[in-house]
Design a protein around this motif. Structure first.
Motif, mmCIF file in Angstrom:
data_model
loop_
_atom_site.group_PDB
_atom_site.id
_atom_site.type_symbol
_atom_site.label_atom_id
_atom_site.label_comp_id
_atom_site.label_asym_id
_atom_site.label_seq_id
_atom_site.Cartn_x
_atom_site.Cartn_y
_atom_site.Cartn_z
ATOM 1 N N VAL B 4 0.853 -1.180 0.000
ATOM 2 C CA VAL B 4 0.000 0.000 0.000
ATOM 3 C C VAL B 4 0.895 1.237 0.000
ATOM 4 O O VAL B 4 1.796 1.346 0.831
ATOM 5 N N CYS B 23 -3.807 7.600 -1.151
ATOM 6 C CA CYS B 23 -3.534 6.196 -0.895
ATOM 7 C C CYS B 23 -3.758 5.381 -2.162
ATOM 8 O O CYS B 23 -4.791 5.526 -2.842
ATOM 9 N N PRO B 25 -3.995 1.445 -2.963
ATOM 10 C CA PRO B 25 -4.017 0.133 -2.309
ATOM 11 C C PRO B 25 -3.313 -0.929 -3.151
ATOM 12 O O PRO B 25 -2.894 -0.673 -4.285
ATOM 13 N N LEU B 32 -10.888 -0.795 1.126
ATOM 14 C CA LEU B 32 -9.894 0.209 1.502
ATOM 15 C C LEU B 32 -10.359 0.888 2.771
ATOM 16 O O LEU B 32 -11.546 1.209 2.920
ATOM 17 N N SER B 94 -5.590 -1.824 2.953
ATOM 18 C CA SER B 94 -6.460 -2.466 1.976
ATOM 19 C C SER B 94 -6.547 -3.953 2.275
ATOM 20 O O SER B 94 -5.683 -4.518 2.956
ATOM 21 N N GLY B 109 -0.438 0.692 4.848
ATOM 22 C CA GLY B 109 0.592 1.529 4.264
ATOM 23 C C GLY B 109 1.453 2.148 5.344
ATOM 24 O O GLY B 109 1.174 1.975 6.537
#
Lengths: 111, 117
Positions: B4, B23, B25, B32, B94, B109
């Protein structure tokens, strides 16, 4: 509704064992465990589902007591790399289908 | 596979200013999530998307926060105007789950650390 984790912090020597607990006041569908090192993203460890199904890393073990709505994460023969903050995320049977994370348990492993 | 992606990694703004986080994914992940993590606390879900539809936004302060996921892929989280208490790390995650239950793990992430002065 946030799950309660215990202990809040634990310090071990390398090779020792630890147990981290997660308790919910509401009936749970699943419990997720993540580890987060300082300044990094949480990393998935394990999912335990109502009914006994589990999925996770081989070296990690955990239990889910459906009667008590509690989960425990078992860290045996701890290594330095196990250091970090452990979070449980709970998904309730009733209500919104999302994860609610606990406040975390900080684990420090010393050589 | 690529993880991510989030940007920026750090952001410092004055209160009442606006800020946006992005962001991307993992490819193919239908779900998400945006989380807010205040120092010393666990992540708190702000909003959850299934493809480009909102599944849950019950904890999103809608008077100042907004999020969108165009075409079911990338997502943007915006804060306008920012308050001091918005200082936190904003995590995007995600997951491959396509059903309503979170059967699968979430992949996080690196986060965006926001400081509001």
């Amino acid at each position: 509704q946030q799950p309660v984790q215990s202990p809040q912090a634990v310090i071990l020597r390398e090779g020792e064992d630890a147990v981290i607990n997660c308790s919910s006041s509401k009936a749970l569908y699943s419990v997720h465990w993540y580890r987060q090192k300082h300044g990094e993203a949480p990393v998935f460890l394990m999912i335990l589902l109502k009914g006994g199904e589990q999925k996770g890393h081989e070296k990690i073990s955990a239990s889910f007591n459906e009667k008590k709505q509690q989960s425990s994460l078992y860290l045996t023969a701890s290594q330095l790399s196990y250091s970090g903050t452990y979070f449980c995320g709970t998904e309730f049977i009733q209500g919104a289908q999302k994860l609610v994370f606990g406040q975390g348990t900080r684990l420090t492993i010393n050589p | 596979e690529a993880g991510v992606a989030q940007s920026p990694r750090y952001k410092i703004i004055e209160k009442r200013q606006s800020v946006a986080f992005w962001c991307n994914p993992i490819s193919g992940h239908a779900t998400l999530y945006w989380y807010q993590q205040i120092l010393g606390q666990g992540p708190k879900l702000l909003i959850q998307f299934q493809n480009n539809g909102v599944v849950d936004d019950s904890q999103l302060p809608k008077d100042r926060f907004s999020a969108e996921r165009l075409k079911g892929v990338d997502s943007t989280l915006k804060i306008q105007p920012a308050k001091l208490e918005d200082s936190a790390v904003y995590l995007c995650a995600s997951g491959p789950g396509k059903g309503k239950r979170t059967y699968n793990e979430q992949f996080f992430g690196p986060g965006t650390r926001l400081t509001v002065l």
